[in-house]
Design an enzyme around this catalytic site. Sequence first.
Site, PDB file in Angstrom:
ATOM      1  N   GLY A   7     -28.347 104.868 -83.301  1.00 47.20           N
ATOM      2  CA  GLY A   7     -28.534 104.629 -82.112  1.00 47.20           C
ATOM      3  C   GLY A   7     -29.464 105.238 -81.543  1.00 47.20           C
ATOM      4  CG  HIS A 132     -18.865 107.008 -66.866  1.00 48.22           C
ATOM      5  ND1 HIS A 132     -17.479 107.203 -66.806  1.00 48.22           N
ATOM      6  CD2 HIS A 132     -19.457 107.519 -67.948  1.00 48.22           C
ATOM      7  CE1 HIS A 132     -17.234 108.330 -67.417  1.00 48.22           C
ATOM      8  NE2 HIS A 132     -18.532 108.359 -68.190  1.00 48.22           N
ATOM      9  CE  LYS A 136     -17.429 105.602 -70.751  1.00 46.63           C
ATOM     10  NZ  LYS A 136     -18.049 105.882 -71.836  1.00 46.63           N
TER      11      LYS A 136
END
Length: 245
Positions: A7, A132, A136
Amino acid sequence: MRVGVLGAKGKVGATMVQAVEAADDLTFTTGVDAGDPLSALVDTRTDVVIDFTHPSVVMDNLKFLIDNGIHAVVGTTGFTDERISQVQDWLADKPESAVLIAPNFAIGAVLSMHFAQQAARFFESVEVIELHHPHKADAPSGTAARTAKLIAAARKDMPPNPDATSTGLEGARGADVDGIPVHSIRLAGLVAHQEVLFGTQGETLTIRHDSLDRTSFVPGVLLAVRKVSERPGLSVGIEPLLDLT
């Protein structure tokens, strides 16, 4: 120590690449993203991989790493009890391999979970709010779920939260994690934030942590990278590395 990043082009992954490259005792080997072969990690003789990818691919990543004797430090979320059990089964056949999965690598977040666990038995009521960014994938966050489980374990001999709610819209009282209400907020402009609210007669206590930037995860991740090989098998959380258990 030779370190790769899965990633690597994501926001957190790119931060980890920079952190590894800046560390005098670590060597960055390669970054792997969607469409890239995992075999690049073997070809570059990578010792430890940092995984900040996506719940949909992290299990395949871990199977490859374990099979090839590469240690893993995993910040990807979405680990259910079933997934944890599966990782343990894979590791049983590879006793030399080590995997460390943590719901949060920010030192302050780990400390806030620890503080919440300590406070839990002194208050009549407790709820968790996690906030968040809107990209997410999972809700509640891994940090919030773990916080709730730690609180529930600390309160196992106490009565449940008092709550007279008998009618209301579905979800209005949040998710139930081992009897602890957990509320998830997704909002542009946020990174990663959590509040644990405690209440009892005549007083409340709020334990809050804010990650204002993704670099907040760097110290915890690099600590895990340096220590993971010393802990064969599966470790969940970095608390033992901070002498919090």
